[in-house]
Motif scaffolding. Structure first.
Motif, PDB file in Angstrom:
ATOM      1  N   CYS A   4      -6.470  -6.693  23.033  1.00 13.16           N
ATOM      2  CA  CYS A   4      -5.919  -5.493  22.402  1.00 13.16           C
ATOM      3  C   CYS A   4      -6.595  -5.316  21.041  1.00 13.16           C
ATOM      4  N   ILE A   5      -7.079  -4.093  20.768  1.00 10.80           N
ATOM      5  CA  ILE A   5      -7.832  -3.821  19.537  1.00 10.80           C
ATOM      6  C   ILE A   5      -7.249  -2.588  18.852  1.00 10.80           C
ATOM      7  N   ASP A   6      -7.102  -2.657  17.553  1.00 12.97           N
ATOM      8  CA  ASP A   6      -6.578  -1.519  16.792  1.00 12.97           C
ATOM      9  C   ASP A   6      -7.677  -0.476  16.592  1.00 12.97           C
ATOM     10  N   GLY A   7      -7.446   0.742  17.110  1.00 13.82           N
ATOM     11  CA  GLY A   7      -8.439   1.804  17.001  1.00 13.82           C
ATOM     12  C   GLY A   7      -8.096   2.853  15.967  1.00 13.82           C
ATOM     13  N   ILE A   8      -7.244   2.524  14.980  1.00 16.86           N
ATOM     14  CA  ILE A   8      -6.787   3.505  14.001  1.00 16.86           C
ATOM     15  C   ILE A   8      -7.953   4.133  13.235  1.00 16.86           C
ATOM     16  N   GLY A   9      -9.007   3.358  13.002  1.00 14.88           N
ATOM     17  CA  GLY A   9     -10.151   3.898  12.271  1.00 14.88           C
ATOM     18  C   GLY A   9     -10.800   5.044  13.012  1.00 14.88           C
ATOM     19  N   LEU A  10     -10.812   4.965  14.328  1.00 12.12           N
ATOM     20  CA  LEU A  10     -11.444   5.993  15.148  1.00 12.12           C
ATOM     21  C   LEU A  10     -10.528   7.186  15.383  1.00 12.12           C
ATOM     22  N   SER A  11      -9.240   6.934  15.505  1.00 16.31           N
ATOM     23  CA  SER A  11      -8.319   8.019  15.841  1.00 16.31           C
ATOM     24  C   SER A  11      -7.846   8.805  14.624  1.00 16.31           C
ATOM     25  N   ASN A  12      -7.753   8.157  13.468  1.00 15.74           N
ATOM     26  CA  ASN A  12      -7.120   8.816  12.320  1.00 15.74           C
ATOM     27  C   ASN A  12      -7.978   8.925  11.064  1.00 15.74           C
ATOM     28  N   LEU A  13      -9.143   8.271  11.035  1.00 14.87           N
ATOM     29  CA  LEU A  13      -9.889   8.178   9.773  1.00 14.87           C
ATOM     30  C   LEU A  13     -11.304   8.732   9.882  1.00 14.87           C
ATOM     31  N   LYS A  14     -11.427   9.850  10.546  1.00 15.42           N
ATOM     32  CA  LYS A  14     -12.743  10.477  10.705  1.00 15.42           C
ATOM     33  C   LYS A  14     -13.347  10.795   9.337  1.00 15.42           C
ATOM     34  N   GLY A  15     -14.649  10.545   9.224  1.00 15.51           N
ATOM     35  CA  GLY A  15     -15.333  10.819   7.969  1.00 15.51           C
ATOM     36  C   GLY A  15     -15.393   9.627   7.037  1.00 15.51           C
ATOM     37  N   GLY A  43      -3.621   6.079  17.276  1.00 21.12           N
ATOM     38  CA  GLY A  43      -2.688   6.529  16.255  1.00 21.12           C
ATOM     39  C   GLY A  43      -2.079   7.886  16.521  1.00 21.12           C
ATOM     40  N   LYS A  44      -2.484   8.527  17.600  1.00 18.77           N
ATOM     41  CA  LYS A  44      -1.973   9.864  17.905  1.00 18.77           C
ATOM     42  C   LYS A  44      -1.542   9.911  19.366  1.00 18.77           C
ATOM     43  N   SER A  45      -0.727  10.924  19.691  1.00 19.07           N
ATOM     44  CA  SER A  45      -0.216  11.019  21.057  1.00 19.07           C
ATOM     45  C   SER A  45      -1.335  11.320  22.046  1.00 19.07           C
ATOM     46  N   LYS A  46      -2.368  12.043  21.600  1.00 19.40           N
ATOM     47  CA  LYS A  46      -3.508  12.340  22.455  1.00 19.40           C
ATOM     48  C   LYS A  46      -4.770  11.807  21.779  1.00 19.40           C
ATOM     49  N   TYR A  47      -5.572  11.095  22.524  1.00 18.99           N
ATOM     50  CA  TYR A  47      -6.781  10.527  21.937  1.00 18.99           C
ATOM     51  C   TYR A  47      -7.957  11.482  22.115  1.00 18.99           C
ATOM     52  N   LEU A  60      -3.264   2.922  24.004  1.00 20.39           N
ATOM     53  CA  LEU A  60      -1.842   2.721  23.745  1.00 20.39           C
ATOM     54  C   LEU A  60      -1.403   3.561  22.551  1.00 20.39           C
ATOM     55  N   ASN A  61      -0.426   4.413  22.760  1.00 22.64           N
ATOM     56  CA  ASN A  61       0.197   5.107  21.643  1.00 22.64           C
ATOM     57  C   ASN A  61       1.563   4.469  21.424  1.00 22.64           C
ATOM     58  N   LEU A  62       1.611   3.516  20.516  1.00 19.78           N
ATOM     59  CA  LEU A  62       2.845   2.759  20.299  1.00 19.78           C
ATOM     60  C   LEU A  62       3.748   3.391  19.246  1.00 19.78           C
ATOM     61  N   GLU A  63       3.252   4.450  18.604  1.00 23.16           N
ATOM     62  CA  GLU A  63       4.036   5.190  17.603  1.00 23.16           C
ATOM     63  C   GLU A  63       4.632   4.248  16.558  1.00 23.16           C
ATOM     64  N   MET A  64       3.794   3.388  16.034  1.00 20.88           N
ATOM     65  CA  MET A  64       4.238   2.458  14.996  1.00 20.88           C
ATOM     66  C   MET A  64       4.372   3.169  13.655  1.00 20.88           C
ATOM     67  N   ASN A  65       5.245   2.695  12.816  1.00 21.15           N
ATOM     68  CA  ASN A  65       5.399   3.234  11.469  1.00 21.15           C
ATOM     69  C   ASN A  65       4.516   2.409  10.529  1.00 21.15           C
ATOM     70  N   ARG A  66       3.237   2.765  10.491  1.00 21.20           N
ATOM     71  CA  ARG A  66       2.290   1.998   9.690  1.00 21.20           C
ATOM     72  C   ARG A  66       2.579   2.136   8.196  1.00 21.20           C
TER      73      ARG A  66
END
Length: 377
Positions: A4-15, A43-47, A60-66
């Protein structure tokens, strides 16, 4: 084996550089290491991603409160789904507090430890809350430079055997491109014409853009470089707005506001045209974990001028020009030399290209696979 790998950088941090790193890391990992079953935490409901659909890959969209550092849903998922290994790519921030599998963290940045002024209060508080847990719960820590390795040992007294330096690679898309092709793309898509210096990265005080503005002012006083512009490619909104506003006021004071272009975030696939069209890339940052933009520029044979500190010495080596940020006269002369001396500019560009070839994603992924397998088996 489930990884399992955290993809938050790709889903939410463009640029951001984390977006670039995450994209390249995951694409190369999935290409080179086919055996595991991968899960990417989104990090979002749709990737929306360049990773596409691959066998043995799920999102996985786990809807965590980061924001509140609440990773209970991730903890529950790891335990319930029998995940063998979890890898936090976002500076280790998402390592669960409850340990249910082997954990790997990739660390790029310890700026809050170095200087509180290098970050904002919100990030500082988050770092000081979660990072001690990252250090405690990580079975292996990957760092992107020896500079960061020395820092993490200094501040957290970690056994260096638990730390592995794995340099990022350079994306294959960054290569020399015909100058006229690049100029046409920039004119048509961004309304940018003429010669320019380039900065790529976040608009933050530790990046010393105010010093670069003063150097630009001096360069424009010369007859042959009076029309030169500075293009700043990167985010300047949100927590960056305060410094951005100060820079706008400084540009007005120095009478160079018409020579500075803030593009904001641009499409990742277009960044190579900026590198190849630029006369040189300048990065005077006081603190970085790994200057990815400098590596990418060198791969394009674009001369790079960087702050003469331990990190840039390590990464740039003989492939660029290192300057003392306290010596504006020397910086001005270094930039003028690249602008006016074609042979020198080509020499620096060729040296940078050679240096960039040391950083290959295949090497990075091979070393990462070794860590995965040593922990899992």
């Amino acid at each position: 084996m489930k990884i399992c790998i955290d993809g938050i950088g790709l889903s939410n941090l463009k640029g951001t550089s984390l977006y670039s790193y995450t994209s390249e890391f995951l694409n190369n990992l999935f290409e080179m290491y086919l055996q595991p079953e991968y899960q990417v935490v989104w990090g979002k409901s749709k990737y929306i991603t360049s990773l596409g659909e691959k066998n043995k890959l799920s999102y996985l969209n786990l809807e965590m409160n980061r924001a509140k550092n609440d990773y209970r849903k991730l903890e529950q998922h790891i335990k319930k789904d029998n995940v063998k290994l979890y890898h936090s790519l976002n500076n280790g921030f998402s390592i669960p507090f409850e340990k249910n599998c082997k954990n790997v963290s990739t660390i790029y940045d310890l700026s809050p430890m170095e200087n509180m002024l290098f970050t904002d209060k919100k990030y500082y508080e988050k770092f000081m809350t979660v990072f001690p847990n990252t250090v405690e719960k990580s079975d292996k820590i990957i760092v992107v430079s020896n500079f960061i390795k020395k820092q993490i040992i200094k501040y957290f007294h970690i056994d260096e055997n638990n730390i592995k330096v794995i340099y990022p690679g350079c994306s294959k898309q960054f290569e020399p491109i015909e100058y006229e092709v690049c100029k046409k793309v920039l004119k048509n898509n961004y309304n940018i014409e003429g010669d320019f210096l380039l900065y790529v990265g976040s608009v933050h005080q530790r990046k010393n853009l105010h010093i670069l503005f003063k150097v630009l002012k001096q360069i424009k006083e010369y007859r042959y470089t009076k029309d030169i512009k500075l293009v700043i490619l990167g985010k300047y909104d949100g927590k960056r707005e305060e410094y951005y506003s100060k820079l706008k006021i400084l540009a007005e004071h120095l009478k160079i506001k018409d020579s500075i272009i803030f593009t904001g975030t641009v499409d990742y696939k277009d960044v190579k045209y900026f590198y190849n069209a630029a006369q040189c890339l300048i990065n005077l940052s006081q603190y970085d974990g790994f200057p990815l933009s400098v590596l990418e520029a060198m791969a394009c044979k674009t001369p790079v001028i960087c702050n003469n500190n331990d990190l840039f010495k390590e990464v740039v080596g003989e492939g660029g020009i290192l300057v003392d940020i306290d010596d504006e006269m020397y910086m001005k002369d270094a930039v003028l030399e690249t602008l006016l001396n074609k042979n020198y500019r080509n020499f620096v560009g060729e040296s940078g290209k050679k240096q960039s070839e040391k950083y290959k994603w295949s090497n990075s992924i091979e070393k990462t696979i070794e860590i995965y397998e040593s922990l899992a088996y």
